[in-house]
Write an enzyme that holds these catalytic residues in place. Structure first.
Site, PDB file in Angstrom:
ATOM      1  N   HIS A   1       0.808  -1.218   0.000  1.00 49.19           N
ATOM      2  CA  HIS A   1       0.000   0.000   0.000  1.00 49.19           C
ATOM      3  C   HIS A   1       0.840   1.266   0.000  1.00 49.19           C
ATOM      4  O   HIS A   1       0.320   2.356  -0.241  1.00 49.19           O
ATOM      5  CB  HIS A   1      -0.924   0.026   1.227  1.00 49.19           C
ATOM      6  CG  HIS A   1      -1.840  -1.149   1.294  1.00 49.19           C
ATOM      7  ND1 HIS A   1      -1.753  -2.101   2.284  1.00 49.19           N
ATOM      8  CD2 HIS A   1      -2.855  -1.539   0.482  1.00 49.19           C
ATOM      9  CE1 HIS A   1      -2.682  -3.024   2.086  1.00 49.19           C
ATOM     10  NE2 HIS A   1      -3.360  -2.714   1.002  1.00 49.19           N
TER      11      HIS A   1
ATOM     12  N   GLU B   1      -3.344   2.787   1.602  1.00 52.54           N
ATOM     13  CA  GLU B   1      -2.884   3.292   0.298  1.00 52.54           C
ATOM     14  C   GLU B   1      -3.209   4.770   0.139  1.00 52.54           C
ATOM     15  O   GLU B   1      -2.360   5.568  -0.284  1.00 52.54           O
ATOM     16  CB  GLU B   1      -3.539   2.494  -0.831  1.00 52.54           C
ATOM     17  CG  GLU B   1      -3.186   3.006  -2.220  1.00 52.54           C
ATOM     18  CD  GLU B   1      -4.038   2.397  -3.309  1.00 52.54           C
ATOM     19  OE1 GLU B   1      -4.469   3.149  -4.205  1.00 52.54           O
ATOM     20  OE2 GLU B   1      -4.281   1.169  -3.275  1.00 52.54           O
TER      21      GLU B   1
ATOM     22  N   SER C   1      -9.941  -6.133   3.310  1.00 54.77           N
ATOM     23  CA  SER C   1      -9.410  -5.869   1.966  1.00 54.77           C
ATOM     24  C   SER C   1     -10.390  -5.017   1.164  1.00 54.77           C
ATOM     25  O   SER C   1     -11.524  -5.427   0.917  1.00 54.77           O
ATOM     26  CB  SER C   1      -9.150  -7.190   1.232  1.00 54.77           C
ATOM     27  OG  SER C   1      -8.929  -6.954  -0.139  1.00 54.77           O
TER      28      SER C   1
ATOM     29  N   SER D   1      -5.442  -9.780  -2.644  1.00 55.26           N
ATOM     30  CA  SER D   1      -4.564 -10.226  -1.562  1.00 55.26           C
ATOM     31  C   SER D   1      -4.821 -11.671  -1.155  1.00 55.26           C
ATOM     32  O   SER D   1      -4.283 -12.145  -0.151  1.00 55.26           O
ATOM     33  CB  SER D   1      -4.752  -9.316  -0.329  1.00 55.26           C
ATOM     34  OG  SER D   1      -4.411  -7.990  -0.640  1.00 55.26           O
TER      35      SER D   1
END
Length: 698
Positions: A76, A128, A220, A264
């Site tokens: 990220h 991120e 996620s 992920s």
């Protein structure tokens, strides 16, 4: 029950790269720390922890890192202060920031430095987005909904980037609204290509099955978005992290199940889920076909000669939607996404194709939007069916060139005319653009006659004929001269068929001569004689006309056998003799200019186109042998109107009957009576005295 795995599922490039890098360090027995969880998947993090990878949550924990130990930056990304702190502490950094995230960080900083207000469309709490904001000094505005846009004030300039896992739908809605909040916007679509592919593949599969299973960490972001996208198709959708969450009752009455997984989600978790589903439904996996579809056998109890299974129908239906492509194929597609360095096109293949920026167009451009827009239907050439990352690589530029060659070859074969823009002047001629191809016009084929300055054509569009073509040598020779010759002949024929004496037509002065002017009246030159140019007296045509003038003329005569046409210019102008008798009365005295001297008198112009004759007997009270004894051309004189013949364009004038006597120029400048000459004042001015005396008596 049939089970299908989405075309794109599981680790994306950035995550896979990060995990591989850490495993490589582990194999080398190097102690690895990660600054925060390397990815959003608790199961994979736990697996790495068992291999000795330790998570530190703050840069203040750098003190615990020993010499030769490594701190890995998660996918990220982090802010610049982390790298500065590591440098101060002497900590070795392994930067595993996803390349797509790095690009967003750079773009956001460039927007800030260029005076734009940076806006990040995404989740403000996501690591991120936090890292991107830090790269633009925490000055970015973070927007995650339409309502948040409504609350924004107005800005002069807004620059917009996206969280890489954002859905295309949300991006389009929010950016459209943000554009209404500024005078100038710069929109940079930074959604990860892998994210877009995964989302479209998941949506497509969800529309074909009865149940959709989404695998991935609950924290996620991209997994959550996959879940939302699948659920929006109205297909029942379930989100799980591990195989243990599966329940047998989920599959009761279900014929077709689709599976997708977040970026992920490691492959081993996907396999565990499929294996668990196999146990719950008492089936077994037999194959994974080349479309990424998991195929399961029917129950052993199913008769061998049973009808085609639902599974086979499903696979067939899926495969019918996929095009078969090979390198060199030309196909049509729809632009689905535009980025700074590439354009994504849906060509009906199992994945969207990528047009690299250098394969977009032969024309020079600053932004891809100058060439294509989202939703455009375009033709492309397949360069590679799969590059090293499995992408379909396309070229619009080459498809355009192929189309251009086919077009120019048809033009050459049919001997038809094309229109092209002149790009530049080069030695010996001009270069033109024909649908991205370069053609050459030799100087001798630019015009009907020699053209001294070819630069006048640069930037203009001209009509051309292809006179030579060689695709192998990339050679295209063109001629404007042949087109002009054809047009000239066509006009000439039409003119001779339609021209009649008495017509008033338009023309262009092509050439001047001492005796007149040649005027192009439609592929044919007619002569306007100098005597037919003006009602007044002129010495040369250049006093009235110049080359290139567009004028109206009257056709005075047509000789088809000798191909000669006589024209008149003055005939289309007002006739000054039309109302001459109203303007000038017999007996009136007016001023004129001597324009011509002849043996029998002088012609005096009283206005342009109107001249009168002063007979020699009316020039002076004295006897003169010839007019030039007392007059000269250009001299201004007073004259008395004696007679007007309007229809004959004639006027009789008298100088001696005007108020003032005529005195030659030389006499005006010096006047002296020589002593002993015998000439008296009465002899010289007797007539004048008599006229004066008579007027006084009257």
């Amino acid at each position: 029950m049939n089970v299908f795995l989405a075309e794109y599922a599981g680790f994306c490039y950035g995550v896979e790269r990060a995990i591989k890098s850490i495993n490589a360090l582990i194999e080398k027995k190097i102690k690895v720390y990660t600054l925060g969880p390397i990815i959003h998947n608790p199961q994979e993090i736990e697996k790495l922890k068992k291999s000795g990878v330790e998570v530190i949550n703050d840069i203040n924990e750098f003190d615990k890192v020993e010499r030769n130990e490594i701190v890995a930056i998660r996918t990220h990304g982090v802010g610049p202060e982390v790298f500065e702190k590591a440098k101060q502490k002497g900590v070795i950094i392994k930067d595993l920031t996803c390349p797509y995230v790095k690009r967003v960080q750079k773009e956001a900083r460039k927007l800030l430095d260029s005076g734009y207000q940076p806006v990040i469309v995404g989740d403000a709490g996501h690591p991120e987005v936090v890292s991107i904001n830090k790269w633009c000094c925490n000055k970015a505005i973070i927007i995650n909904s339409e309502q948040e846009v409504d609350e924004l004030p107005y800005y002069d300039k807004i620059g917009i980037v996206a969280q890489t896992t954002l859905s295309e739908k949300k991006w389009n809605i929010i950016t459209d609204k943000l554009k209404q909040k500024t005078d100038k916007s710069k929109v940079i679509n930074t959604i990860c290509d892998a994210t877009s592919k995964r989302q479209r593949a998941a949506k497509k599969l969800a529309e074909m099955v009865d149940l959709m299973i989404v695998i991935g960490g609950r924290n996620s972001s991209n997994t959550k978005k996959l879940f939302q996208i699948c659920r929006e198709t109205s297909t029942k959708t379930l989100h799980i992290e591990t195989a243990e969450e599966l329940k047998p009752e989920w599959f009761e009455g279900i014929d077709n199940v689709g599976i997708t997984a977040g970026a992920s989600t490691p492959e081993w978790i996907i396999k565990e889920v499929i294996s668990k589903m196999n146990e719950l439904t008492e089936k077994k996996i037999t194959d994974i076909n080349d479309k990424g579809v998991e195929i399961r056998e029917q129950n052993d109890n199913q008769p061998v000669d049973s009808p085609q299974s639902d599974q086979a129908k499903m696979v067939e239906k899926y495969e019918e939607t996929i095009k078969t492509l090979k390198a060199g194929d030309i196909t049509e597609g729809t632009v689905v996404q535009i980025r700074n360095n590439e354009v994504l096109v849906n060509v009906g293949y199992k994945s969207d194709g990528i047009i690299p920026i250098n394969e977009l167009s032969n024309k020079s451009f600053e932004s891809p939007e100058e060439i294509v827009n989202k939703g455009d239907k375009i033709k492309v050439v397949v360069l590679k069916v799969e590059d090293k990352e499995g992408n379909l690589i396309l070229s619009k530029k080459r498809a355009d060139l192929e189309e251009a060659w086919e077009y120019i070859e048809t033009i050459y074969k049919n001997k038809t005319t094309i229109e092209a823009e002149v790009l530049e002047e080069v030695k010996g001629g001009l270069l033109v653009d024909i649908k991205g191809l370069r053609g050459f016009i030799p100087a001798s084929h630019v015009g009907l006659h020699y053209v001294p300055d070819l630069s006048i054509y640069v930037g203009k569009k001209v009509k051309l004929k292809v006179i030579e073509l060689d695709r192998r040598k990339n050679r295209i020779i063109l001629s404007q001269k042949e087109v002009l010759e054809e047009e000239h002949e066509k006009k000439k024929k039409e003119t001779w068929e339609n021209i009649e004496e008495g017509q008033v037509i338009k023309g262009v002065v092509r050439r001047l001569a001492d005796f007149g002017a040649f005027v192009d009246i439609g592929g044919v030159d007619g002569l306007v004689h100098i005597s037919e140019m003006s009602w007044g007296r002129i010495n040369h045509p250049s006093e009235v006309l110049k080359e290139g003038d567009e004028i109206e003329v009257k056709v005075l005569g047509v000789d088809r056998e000798r191909e000669r046409i006589s024209l008149g210019l003055k005939q289309v102008l007002p006739d000054p003799w039309e109302d001459i008798d109203k303007k000038y009365k017999i007996g009136s005295i007016i001023t004129g200019k001597v324009v011509k001297l002849v043996s029998f008198g002088a012609f005096v112009e009283i206005e342009p186109g109107v001249e009168g004759l002063v007979h020699i007997s009316q020039i002076s009270h004295k006897h003169i042998a010839k007019p030039e004894d007392v007059l000269e051309v250009g001299q201004s004189v007073n004259v008395k109107v004696i007679d007007i013949k309007k229809d004959e364009h004639k006027m009789s004038l008298s100088i001696k009957e005007a108020d003032k006597p005529v005195i030659k120029k030389e006499e005006k400048e010096t006047f002296e009576i020589q002593e002993g000459s015998g000439v008296t004042l009465g002899e010289m001015f007797g007539d004048l005295f008599e006229e004066t005396k008579q007027k006084e008596e009257e």
